[in-house]
Motif scaffolding. Structure first.
Motif, PDB file in Angstrom:
ATOM      1  N   ALA A  75       0.806  -1.229   0.000  1.00  0.00           N
ATOM      2  CA  ALA A  75       0.000   0.000   0.000  1.00  0.00           C
ATOM      3  C   ALA A  75       0.831   1.268   0.000  1.00  0.00           C
ATOM      4  N   THR A  76       2.028   1.217   0.598  1.00  0.00           N
ATOM      5  CA  THR A  76       2.835   2.438   0.738  1.00  0.00           C
ATOM      6  C   THR A  76       4.214   2.351   0.084  1.00  0.00           C
ATOM      7  N   GLY A  77       4.641   1.140  -0.270  1.00  0.00           N
ATOM      8  CA  GLY A  77       5.976   0.975  -0.830  1.00  0.00           C
ATOM      9  C   GLY A  77       7.057   0.880   0.220  1.00  0.00           C
ATOM     10  N   HIS A  78       6.664   0.888   1.502  1.00  0.00           N
ATOM     11  CA  HIS A  78       7.640   0.839   2.592  1.00  0.00           C
ATOM     12  C   HIS A  78       7.183  -0.158   3.643  1.00  0.00           C
ATOM     13  N   SER A  79       8.124  -0.690   4.413  1.00  0.00           N
ATOM     14  CA  SER A  79       7.773  -1.541   5.548  1.00  0.00           C
ATOM     15  C   SER A  79       6.981  -0.733   6.561  1.00  0.00           C
ATOM     16  N   LEU A  80       6.266  -1.415   7.423  1.00  0.00           N
ATOM     17  CA  LEU A  80       5.462  -0.725   8.432  1.00  0.00           C
ATOM     18  C   LEU A  80       6.334   0.127   9.340  1.00  0.00           C
ATOM     19  N   PRO A  81       5.923   1.367   9.592  1.00  0.00           N
ATOM     20  CA  PRO A  81       6.615   2.174  10.597  1.00  0.00           C
ATOM     21  C   PRO A  81       6.094   1.822  11.986  1.00  0.00           C
ATOM     22  N   TRP A  82       6.974   1.882  12.977  1.00  0.00           N
ATOM     23  CA  TRP A  82       6.570   1.604  14.361  1.00  0.00           C
ATOM     24  C   TRP A  82       6.934   2.798  15.224  1.00  0.00           C
ATOM     25  N   PRO A  83       5.967   3.427  15.886  1.00  0.00           N
ATOM     26  CA  PRO A  83       4.537   3.100  15.843  1.00  0.00           C
ATOM     27  C   PRO A  83       3.901   3.597  14.547  1.00  0.00           C
ATOM     28  N   ALA A  84       2.792   2.986  14.169  1.00  0.00           N
ATOM     29  CA  ALA A  84       2.100   3.396  12.948  1.00  0.00           C
ATOM     30  C   ALA A  84       1.367   4.716  13.181  1.00  0.00           C
ATOM     31  N   PRO A  85       1.492   5.663  12.271  1.00  0.00           N
ATOM     32  CA  PRO A  85       0.743   6.919  12.416  1.00  0.00           C
ATOM     33  C   PRO A  85      -0.749   6.682  12.233  1.00  0.00           C
ATOM     34  N   GLU A  86      -1.535   7.569  12.793  1.00  0.00           N
ATOM     35  CA  GLU A  86      -2.981   7.431  12.709  1.00  0.00           C
ATOM     36  C   GLU A  86      -3.457   7.354  11.263  1.00  0.00           C
ATOM     37  N   ALA A  87      -2.803   8.102  10.367  1.00  0.00           N
ATOM     38  CA  ALA A  87      -3.212   8.113   8.956  1.00  0.00           C
ATOM     39  C   ALA A  87      -3.101   6.728   8.331  1.00  0.00           C
ATOM     40  N   LEU A  88      -2.065   5.969   8.721  1.00  0.00           N
ATOM     41  CA  LEU A  88      -1.902   4.623   8.166  1.00  0.00           C
ATOM     42  C   LEU A  88      -2.970   3.679   8.708  1.00  0.00           C
ATOM     43  N   LEU A  89      -3.310   3.826   9.982  1.00  0.00           N
ATOM     44  CA  LEU A  89      -4.379   3.016  10.563  1.00  0.00           C
ATOM     45  C   LEU A  89      -5.712   3.323   9.890  1.00  0.00           C
ATOM     46  N   LEU A  90      -5.953   4.586   9.617  1.00  0.00           N
ATOM     47  CA  LEU A  90      -7.194   4.980   8.944  1.00  0.00           C
ATOM     48  C   LEU A  90      -7.222   4.458   7.501  1.00  0.00           C
ATOM     49  N   LYS A  91      -6.058   4.370   6.859  1.00  0.00           N
ATOM     50  CA  LYS A  91      -5.992   3.822   5.501  1.00  0.00           C
ATOM     51  C   LYS A  91      -6.349   2.331   5.512  1.00  0.00           C
ATOM     52  N   PHE A  92      -5.960   1.643   6.588  1.00  0.00           N
ATOM     53  CA  PHE A  92      -6.201   0.199   6.683  1.00  0.00           C
ATOM     54  C   PHE A  92      -7.688  -0.128   6.656  1.00  0.00           C
ATOM     55  N   VAL A  93      -8.494   0.727   7.284  1.00  0.00           N
ATOM     56  CA  VAL A  93      -9.931   0.441   7.403  1.00  0.00           C
ATOM     57  C   VAL A  93     -10.636   0.411   6.046  1.00  0.00           C
ATOM     58  N   PRO A  94     -10.596   1.465   5.223  1.00  0.00           N
ATOM     59  CA  PRO A  94     -11.298   1.408   3.936  1.00  0.00           C
ATOM     60  C   PRO A  94     -10.687   0.432   2.940  1.00  0.00           C
ATOM     61  N   HIS A  95      -9.424   0.048   3.152  1.00  0.00           N
ATOM     62  CA  HIS A  95      -8.825  -0.965   2.288  1.00  0.00           C
ATOM     63  C   HIS A  95      -9.430  -2.344   2.544  1.00  0.00           C
ATOM     64  N   HIS A  96     -10.061  -2.523   3.718  1.00  0.00           N
ATOM     65  CA  HIS A  96     -10.545  -3.847   4.091  1.00  0.00           C
ATOM     66  C   HIS A  96     -12.044  -3.909   4.357  1.00  0.00           C
ATOM     67  N   LEU A  97     -12.664  -2.781   4.617  1.00  0.00           N
ATOM     68  CA  LEU A  97     -14.120  -2.727   4.820  1.00  0.00           C
ATOM     69  C   LEU A  97     -14.703  -1.786   3.774  1.00  0.00           C
ATOM     70  N   TRP A  98     -15.393  -2.368   2.799  1.00  0.00           N
ATOM     71  CA  TRP A  98     -15.945  -1.548   1.727  1.00  0.00           C
ATOM     72  C   TRP A  98     -17.193  -2.210   1.163  1.00  0.00           C
ATOM     73  N   ASP A  99     -17.902  -1.481   0.336  1.00  0.00           N
ATOM     74  CA  ASP A  99     -19.196  -1.919  -0.195  1.00  0.00           C
ATOM     75  C   ASP A  99     -19.001  -2.557  -1.579  1.00  0.00           C
ATOM     76  N   PRO A 100     -19.245  -3.847  -1.742  1.00  0.00           N
ATOM     77  CA  PRO A 100     -19.069  -4.509  -3.038  1.00  0.00           C
ATOM     78  C   PRO A 100     -19.906  -3.876  -4.157  1.00  0.00           C
ATOM     79  N   GLU A 101     -21.127  -3.423  -3.834  1.00  0.00           N
ATOM     80  CA  GLU A 101     -21.977  -2.805  -4.858  1.00  0.00           C
ATOM     81  C   GLU A 101     -21.376  -1.481  -5.330  1.00  0.00           C
TER      82      GLU A 101
END
Length: 382
Positions: A75-101
């Motif tokens: 998704a970002t071209g880089h390994s996970l940063p530790w700790p993950a910034p809030e923006a990356l956590l927020l990106k994770f949600v719509p990448h995995h929970l979305w409407d098929p229709e």
């Protein structure tokens, strides 16, 4: 060239370190993990092992960590940063929970196609569609756990992340599916056992696996695969009117998914399951170590224990041999089937839970009640 040699040395070093904790690694990823995980990832996992965390929990943490690292790189071209910034956590949600229709009319909705293709080519994505909300929550929870074990703070409790998950789940409702589509109740078990009718080593082993797993309260596949001879204790026979006493056996479970090794969790086997288990151990000459083992092509019994996935594969194979649809059953169906069968036979829930060792009444009753609601008085008011 020098850079490539250094990289290879790092991968080899991680592979050697991971070999020391191989028992808790997800089997399907074991060869890929040295390249996928970083040095700090491996050190975190080793620390968790030394803390005495349960094997199943560690295996889930490792599997989720490898997925998160793969997703972050895609998704970002880089390994996970530790700790993950809030923006990356927020990106994770719509990448995995979305409407098929919505996805059908908007190609940019949900996980980007290149990220999807990347993860799918590595075997991280298999089914089509959004993740289950429970999977997303579990991965975020494990991400948070791994962050804490590194001595870092994350944004996992941020109001923005909680709101994003809540709104995403509400917008994309999913029907919760059981781990096994169908429960392995008494009648199903009888059909599975009918395929184990000979005295061959394979039939003796599979008969014992099925009967012990069911009769001991619907044991998890990891508990069956990890069962050792030293956990078994012979108990006094159970008297029966107008019949011979029934053999009895105690199984000391040790550490389970919901208990620590300090608790002496015990379940009991009586009658036919004891006979089936003894027949297998005698034929396979097992007097110590792992009870259930692989059988080679020429009938050679391995010294190593079956892995949990093999228990699942055995059940599916027996289902197919019995003329059932193997895709409808899994090893977890034995656990739900035990409680369903207990309800069908009128056994009180507390008594059934003593054998199944469920900690949650809510979880246990979800299986138990489904068996009685359809024929109960509440469903026949008219």
């Amino acid at each position: 060239m020098a850079k490539a040699k250094t990289s290879l040395t790092a991968v080899e070093r991680r592979a050697e370190e991971l070999d020391t904790i191989a028992a808790v690694l997800p089997l399907e990823r074991r060869d890929e993990l040295p390249e996928l995980l970083t040095d700090q990832d491996v050190e975190t996992l080793r620390h968790l092992v030394n803390q005495g965390m349960g094997n199943n929990t560690l295996r889930a943490l490792t599997a989720d960590l490898s997925y998160l690292e793969a997703w972050g790189l895609a998704a970002t071209g880089h390994s996970l940063p530790w700790p993950a910034p809030e923006a990356l956590l927020l990106k994770f949600v719509p990448h995995h929970l979305w409407d098929p229709e919505r996805r059908e009319t908007d190609a940019d909705h949900g996980m980007p196609a290149d990220v999807d293709d990347n993860l799918r080519s590595q075997g991280f994505l298999k089914s089509v569609g959004p993740h289950a909300p429970a999977t997303v929550r579990r991965r975020l929870a494990n991400w948070s756990t791994l962050t804490r074990w590194r001595g870092l703070d994350g944004a996992f409790a941020s109001p923005a992340l909680k709101s994003a998950i809540r709104l995403a789940v509400r917008a994309v409702p999913r029907t919760r599916r059981r781990k096994s589509a169908k429960a392995v109740t008494g009648d199903v078990l009888a059909r599975l056992l009918s395929t184990c009718a000979t005295d061959s080593l394979r039939d003796l082993r599979d008969r014992a696996i099925l009967m012990v797993a069911f009769a001991s309260g619907g044991r998890r596949r990891s508990e069956i695969a990890g069962l050792r001879r030293e956990q078994l204790a012979v108990e006094p026979p159970i008297p029966v009117e107008d019949g011979d006493p029934l053999p009895s056996l105690a199984i000391h479970l040790g550490r389970t998914k919901t208990s620590s090794g300090e608790q002496d969790e015990v379940v009991y086997l009586t009658g036919r399951p004891v006979e089936a288990l003894n027949a297998w151990m005698m034929a396979a000459k097992i007097d110590s170590g792992s009870v259930f083992r692989a059988i080679g092509r020429w009938g050679t019994v391995s010294k190593r224990a079956l892995d949990p996935q093999s228990v699942n594969a055995i059940l599916k194979q027996r289902a197919e041999m019995a003329g059932l649809e193997p895709g409808e059953f899994s090893a977890h169906g034995i656990r739900s089937g035990y409680l369903t069968e207990a309800a069908n036979r009128g056994i009180p829930l507390p008594e059934a839970m003593e054998q199944s060792r469920h900690r949650s009444v809510q979880q246990a009753s979800s299986y138990y009640n489904n068996a009685t609601r359809r024929s109960g008085r509440a469903a026949r008011l008219l």
